[in-house]
Scaffold this active site. Structure first.
Site, PDB file in Angstrom:
ATOM      1  N   LYS A 152      30.190  58.619 109.325  1.00 27.63           N
ATOM      2  CA  LYS A 152      30.389  60.014 109.652  1.00 27.63           C
ATOM      3  C   LYS A 152      29.028  60.637 109.921  1.00 27.63           C
ATOM      4  CE  LYS A 152      30.635  63.339 106.407  1.00 27.63           C
ATOM      5  NZ  LYS A 152      29.517  63.714 105.558  1.00 27.63           N
ATOM      6  N   LYS A 181      35.130  54.560  96.763  1.00 29.00           N
ATOM      7  CA  LYS A 181      34.901  54.839  95.340  1.00 29.00           C
ATOM      8  C   LYS A 181      36.046  54.242  94.527  1.00 29.00           C
ATOM      9  CE  LYS A 181      32.383  59.188  96.075  1.00 29.00           C
ATOM     10  NZ  LYS A 181      31.118  59.186  95.376  1.00 29.00           N
ATOM     11  N   GLU A 222      29.325  70.032  93.755  1.00 31.97           N
ATOM     12  CA  GLU A 222      28.018  69.362  93.681  1.00 31.97           C
ATOM     13  C   GLU A 222      26.990  70.333  93.124  1.00 31.97           C
ATOM     14  OE1 GLU A 222      27.266  66.418  97.082  1.00 31.97           O
ATOM     15  OE2 GLU A 222      28.051  68.194  98.070  1.00 31.97           O
ATOM     16  N   HIS A 259      36.153  63.804 103.472  1.00 34.12           N
ATOM     17  CA  HIS A 259      36.379  63.370 102.089  1.00 34.12           C
ATOM     18  C   HIS A 259      37.578  64.071 101.438  1.00 34.12           C
ATOM     19  CE1 HIS A 259      32.628  61.526 102.830  1.00 34.12           C
ATOM     20  NE2 HIS A 259      31.833  62.496 102.436  1.00 34.12           N
ATOM     21  N   LYS A 307      28.156  73.300  97.355  1.00 33.43           N
ATOM     22  CA  LYS A 307      26.858  72.822  96.872  1.00 33.43           C
ATOM     23  C   LYS A 307      26.259  73.857  95.932  1.00 33.43           C
ATOM     24  CE  LYS A 307      25.825  69.683 100.642  1.00 33.43           C
ATOM     25  NZ  LYS A 307      26.194  68.464  99.931  1.00 33.43           N
TER      26      LYS A 307
HETATM   27  C1  BG6 Z   1      28.304  63.161 102.162  1.00 32.06           C
HETATM   28  C2  BG6 Z   1      27.931  64.567 102.557  1.00 32.06           C
HETATM   29  O1  BG6 Z   1      29.236  62.618 103.056  1.00 32.06           O
HETATM   30  O2  BG6 Z   1      28.854  63.180 100.847  1.00 32.06           O
HETATM   31  C3  BG6 Z   1      26.961  65.165 101.567  1.00 32.06           C
HETATM   32  O3  BG6 Z   1      27.349  64.534 103.852  1.00 32.06           O
HETATM   33  C4  BG6 Z   1      27.508  65.080 100.167  1.00 32.06           C
HETATM   34  O4  BG6 Z   1      26.657  66.517 101.914  1.00 32.06           O
HETATM   35  C5  BG6 Z   1      27.965  63.664  99.858  1.00 32.06           C
HETATM   36  O5  BG6 Z   1      26.494  65.479  99.272  1.00 32.06           O
HETATM   37  C6  BG6 Z   1      28.670  63.590  98.531  1.00 32.06           C
HETATM   38  O6  BG6 Z   1      28.893  62.254  98.195  1.00 32.06           O
HETATM   39  P1  BG6 Z   1      28.974  61.783  96.687  1.00 32.06           P
HETATM   40  O7  BG6 Z   1      29.264  60.324  96.786  1.00 32.06           O
HETATM   41  O8  BG6 Z   1      27.654  62.090  96.051  1.00 32.06           O
HETATM   42  O9  BG6 Z   1      30.075  62.559  96.047  1.00 32.06           O
END
Ligand code: BG6
Length: 485
Positions: A148, A182, A216, A240, A332
């Protein structure tokens, strides 16, 4: 618990963009860990390909450093590094020109599983696909892996699909959404389809609503230029969160095989209603009390209207889900890193203990990260004399406790996904029509707020996001389950 390592066939893996960030942080360390686990056959080779004019020795040094920085193999003896590095080659290549391509083809003499990982900007996907083909490297055993963002909207995703389809069959194209790799996300399917307990209740008759939260603590960091053109909707929701929604909402596939699973996911996406403006909340984080820059400063645009947070009330119009909303939120710089799905069941039609006895709705919480596990909130009698008072207690399973260390420290998503590419298993990859359908739902949402000229609502770094998101649920007589560490 000792994990089983299932050997894969000998392969050649070419990583385009091998000196880039994703390769250094994720792809290379994942390959190293699989090597340490003994999954890589003796003759498997990895070829780094990028623009940098370096030689194989220098590339191997970069790889050694990347593994040191971003995670080596657990229990990996020191001299294993040498063994891994000896599997690597490097070719300096021009994705849009001719340099390096014959050299690359010469490094891949065997017609065996050959995977090309496009860890590059999507603008180069078509060029790479065409050159792989032109230089005779595309056989029935060839696979390509793309990351992506797969497009910026429906039109660009469709164009990318066309470009790839000129040279490869759909069965050879592996579109990565790393959430599907995951462990706990795969577990969604195991929980739903391997226990008789949940499926009979898994519908709008028994489920009041479902919340999907991916929170996040990090900000946009050094990715401001990319992120400001994307925002949370394109960066997280279109891929996601949509994938999580599909796994939670889909009908049971007849088999756990790629097309059976992806057909069912596609039906969910197609059944999503357009989103009304008052069912969307966008936010943008402000500077933190810890001195961390606010969003606009981080992306270098004091007038940016891009959202770093989005909450959406989504409705799926089908027999199973009509009347049960799905609330999605991601952002975020929130107060904790927490990805969790809360399935909130309906309250009882009638309590034999009377309205004042207490107790509440059953809630199934599936914690995807961190502290992976499952909690079911159940109602029991409060111990002691004095009548029938009810309390809610958690029936809690933390995978790390139940499964031993590996349950709490699952392999990185990329380890699983790259090995699936080699095995030729597309179940955990997105099909072209699935990606296009996701954009078809996302595009009007984005066009709506862009057309209305709406600015996102500011929220404090370290908070749970904008108050308006709380308000959106309050209006429905509901509340977000907390973002907990
Ligand atoms: C990525 C996004 O696909 O996924 C990021 O571009 C994001 O912005 C990340 O921080 C989150 O992934 P994970 O595995 O840390 O939950």
């Amino acid at each position: 618990m000792v994990s089983r390592v299932i050997p894969v066939d000998p392969f050649d893996l070419v990583v385009f963009g091998a000196t880039g960030d994703l390769a250094r942080r994720k792809i290379i360390p994942a390959l190293f860990r699989r090597f340490c686990a003994g999954q890589m056959p003796d003759t498997a080779r990895i070829v780094g390909a990028a623009r940098s004019a370096i030689d194989t020795a220098a590339f191997r040094e970069q790889v050694r450093a990347a593994i040191g920085e971003f995670g080596g193999g657990r229990d990996c003896p020191h001299d294993t590094m040498q063994g891994f590095l000896s599997r690597l080659d490097y070719v300096c290549i021009d994705a849009r020109g001719t340099a390096g391509w014959s050299e690359l083809a010469a490094l891949l003499p065997h017609d065996r599983v050959r995977a090309f990982y496009f860890s590059v900007a999507p603008g180069l996907f078509g060029d790479l696909a065409a050159r792989i083909h032109r230089h005779g490297m595309a056989s029935a055993q060839t696979r390509i892996v793309v990351e992506k963002p797969f497009g910026h909207d429906h039109a660009t995703a469709r164009a990318l699909n066309h470009e790839l389809a000129e040279h490869f069959d759909e069965g050879q194209i592996y579109r990565i959404d790393h959430y599907l790799g995951k462990e706990t996300v795969q577990n969604l399917m195991a929980v739903r389809f391997s226990n008789v307990l949940f499926e009979p209740l898994w519908n709008s008759q028994y489920i009041d609503h479902i919340q999907i939260t991916v929170a996040e603590t990090v900000g946009v960091g050094g990715r401001g230029e990319y992120y400001d053109k994307s925002g949370a909707m394109r960066d997280m929701v279109q891929n996601h969160l949509m994938q999580l929604l599909c796994l939670i909402a889909m009908e049971p596939p007849s088999r756990f095989d790629p097309d059976a699973v992806r057909d069912e996911k596609l039906k969910v996406i197609r059944a999503l209603d357009p989103v009304a403006p008052h069912h969307i909340v966008r936010g943008q984080y402000e500077a933190g009390s810890d001195g961390a820059p606010g969003y606009r400063e981080a992306v270098g645009d004091p007038r940016s209207k891009t959202e770093s947070y989005v909450a959406i009330k989504a409705n799926i119009s089908n027999w199973r889900w009509a009347g049960t909303p799905f609330y999605l939120r991601t952002g975020k710089r929130l107060k904790a890193r927490s990805s969790v799905i809360n399935v909130v069941f309906k309250t009882l039609p009638h309590s034999i203990f009377g309205p004042d006895a207490g107790g509440g709705a059953n809630i199934l919480s599936i914690r995807l990260q961190p502290n992976e596990g499952i909690t079911l909130r159940v109602t029991i009698k409060e111990p002691g004399p004095g009548g029938m008072r009810l309390i809610e207690v958690p029936l809690d399973m933390t995978f790390a406790e139940a499964l031993g260390p590996e349950g709490g420290d699952p392999p990185d998503a990329y380890e699983r996904l790259i090995m699936d590419v080699i095995r030729g298993n597309q179940t955990l990859f997105m099909r072209g029509d699935e990606v296009e359908a996701a954009w078809r739902w996302t595009d009007p949402v984005i066009a709506g707020w862009t057309g209305r000229g709406e600015a996102p609502k500011p929220y404090a770094s370290g908070s749970a996001g904008p108050d308006a998101a709380e308000e959106m649920l309050r209006r429905d007589g509901r509340q977000w389950r907390g973002i907990n560490p």
